[in-house]
Design a protein around this motif. Structure first.
Motif, PDB file in Angstrom:
ATOM      1  N   ALA A   2       0.840  -1.199   0.000  1.00 16.39           N
ATOM      2  CA  ALA A   2       0.000   0.000   0.000  1.00 16.39           C
ATOM      3  C   ALA A   2       0.879   1.255   0.000  1.00 16.39           C
ATOM      4  CB  ALA A   2      -0.914   0.003   1.216  1.00 16.39           C
ATOM      5  N   GLN A  20       2.032  -2.886   7.523  1.00 13.46           N
ATOM      6  CA  GLN A  20       1.142  -3.331   8.588  1.00 13.46           C
ATOM      7  C   GLN A  20       1.749  -3.122   9.974  1.00 13.46           C
ATOM      8  OE1 GLN A  20      -0.170  -7.347   7.895  1.00 13.46           O
ATOM      9  NE2 GLN A  20      -0.841  -6.913   5.800  1.00 13.46           N
ATOM     10  N   TRP A  50      -2.905  -0.514  10.483  1.00 12.92           N
ATOM     11  CA  TRP A  50      -3.476  -1.817  10.149  1.00 12.92           C
ATOM     12  C   TRP A  50      -4.218  -2.333  11.368  1.00 12.92           C
ATOM     13  CZ3 TRP A  50      -4.286  -4.719   5.975  1.00 12.92           C
ATOM     14  CH2 TRP A  50      -4.545  -6.080   6.139  1.00 12.92           C
ATOM     15  N   GLN A  54      -7.609  -4.746   7.752  1.00 12.67           N
ATOM     16  CA  GLN A  54      -7.314  -3.844   6.645  1.00 12.67           C
ATOM     17  C   GLN A  54      -6.819  -2.520   7.215  1.00 12.67           C
ATOM     18  OE1 GLN A  54     -11.880  -3.817   5.886  1.00 12.67           O
ATOM     19  NE2 GLN A  54     -11.057  -2.150   4.652  1.00 12.67           N
ATOM     20  N   TYR A  55      -6.397  -1.613   6.315  1.00 14.77           N
ATOM     21  CA  TYR A  55      -5.888  -0.325   6.748  1.00 14.77           C
ATOM     22  C   TYR A  55      -7.056   0.587   7.137  1.00 14.77           C
ATOM     23  CZ  TYR A  55      -1.351  -1.728   4.982  1.00 14.77           C
ATOM     24  OH  TYR A  55      -0.170  -2.384   4.788  1.00 14.77           O
ATOM     25  N   ASN A  80      -8.776   0.602  -1.885  1.00 19.42           N
ATOM     26  CA  ASN A  80      -7.912   1.046  -2.965  1.00 19.42           C
ATOM     27  C   ASN A  80      -8.604   2.141  -3.783  1.00 19.42           C
ATOM     28  OD1 ASN A  80      -5.670   0.984  -4.794  1.00 19.42           O
ATOM     29  ND2 ASN A  80      -6.958  -0.168  -6.210  1.00 19.42           N
ATOM     30  N   ASP A  95      -3.759   0.472  -2.720  1.00 16.52           N
ATOM     31  CA  ASP A  95      -3.428  -0.834  -2.144  1.00 16.52           C
ATOM     32  C   ASP A  95      -3.687  -1.887  -3.211  1.00 16.52           C
ATOM     33  OD1 ASP A  95      -2.800  -2.888  -0.509  1.00 16.52           O
ATOM     34  OD2 ASP A  95      -4.495  -2.693   0.854  1.00 16.52           O
ATOM     35  N   HIS A  98      -4.168  -5.832  -2.151  1.00 14.56           N
ATOM     36  CA  HIS A  98      -5.464  -6.205  -1.597  1.00 14.56           C
ATOM     37  C   HIS A  98      -6.573  -6.010  -2.613  1.00 14.56           C
ATOM     38  CE1 HIS A  98      -3.300  -5.959   2.261  1.00 14.56           C
ATOM     39  NE2 HIS A  98      -4.190  -6.838   2.649  1.00 14.56           N
TER      40      HIS A  98
END
Length: 280
Positions: A2, A20, A50, A54-55, A80, A95, A98
């Motif tokens: 990412a 992460q 993270w 997910q972020y 994303n 990202d 992902h």
């Protein structure tokens, strides 16, 4: 992988890689990993981290707010292509890895025999049917141990003795309830004697955004963001964020990677010692 792309009036100013194991702090002050030098931006405006799945973008109670795709947010799970507006600057979140997974990308299948789809009706032979019925009865039994039926022999299928039970099989235990960890200060200067780790992400350092604030001395000042404690699947992990934090767990070096915390562990961050325990 990412990445964040900081832009102002369409011009790209900075690119930051997101991992992460690190918290990306965003704000006007120079101690932020993504500094935005603009008066419309608060000193410690927001952060990206993270959360185990997910972020996540979280606003730090900024004056002018944080916007994602033109909607004001306090906390937002990033996808994303999301565009974050902070003051007059935009931050695009990319990202690709992902996004590929979520978008249904899959590697090419290897050549081999065709496998029937699960939706299709498959005719089972008698022996296979008996095995599957025995497995279904075992799976639906109450807690404890249940006998697993061995496949019937030829004599049994012809009307002989009934199937012989195999050794008992233990039923998987029920997952335990959610637990919360606590850090208690043993030695060193902090703003509180103990801290309940109720968030998925707790920052240790001198920064105003830190959950566990370290206090320095006249001769030595702790890092703004020294370490981070994250919670995932009812477990806690500590990760060093600054090379001067010198993180240790039970006296052993823990300056690289993530380290799972166990009940009774003694951690040291920038000279401050704390004990980890489960809060009942």
């Amino acid at each position: 992988m990412a990445k964040l792309y900081l832009r102002f009036e369409g011009k790209e100013l900075k690119e930051v890689t997101v991992t992460q194991s690190a918290v990306i702090t965003i704000g006007r002050l120079p101690d932020n990993l993504l500094q935005i030098d603009n008066l419309a931006v608060s000193g410690h405006h927001a952060k990206i981290y993270w959360d185990g799945e997910q972020y996540t973008l979280e606003d730090n109670g900024s004056l002018n707010g944080t916007y994602v795709n033109n909607q004001r947010v306090s906390k937002h799970k990033l996808k994303n292509g999301d565009t974050v507006l902070i003051g007059k600057h935009s931050v695009e979140f990319k990202d690709q890895w992902h996004d590929d997974q979520a978008g249904g990308y899959a590697p090419a299948a290897k050549a081999g025999p065709a496998v029937p789809q699960m939706q299709s009706t498959v005719v089972l032979d008698t022996k296979k049917a008996k095995e599957m019925m025995a497995q279904a009865r075992a799976a639906s039994a109450p807690t404890g141990t249940v006998p697993e039926m061995k496949p019937p022999s030829a004599d049994q299928l012809s009307g002989g003795a009934p199937p012989t039970p195999a050794s008992p099989r233990a039923v998987p235990p029920i997952p335990g309830k959610e637990r919360t960890g606590m850090l208690t200060v043993i030695d060193g200067k902090t703003d509180e004697p103990s801290y309940l780790l109720s968030s998925k992400m707790s920052v240790i350092g001198k920064s105003a955004m830190a959950s566990i604030k370290l206090k320095g001395s006249f001769f030595k000042s702790p890092p703004e963001v020294a370490a981070m404690v994250s919670k995932r699947e009812n477990k806690y992990y500590i990760t060093q964020q600054d090379k001067h934090a010198h993180v240790k767990v039970n006296g052993d070096d823990a300056s690289t990677g993530q380290h799972q915390l166990e009940d009774g562990d003694i951690i040291e961050v920038a000279g401050v010692k704390m004990s980890f325990a489960w809060h009942e």
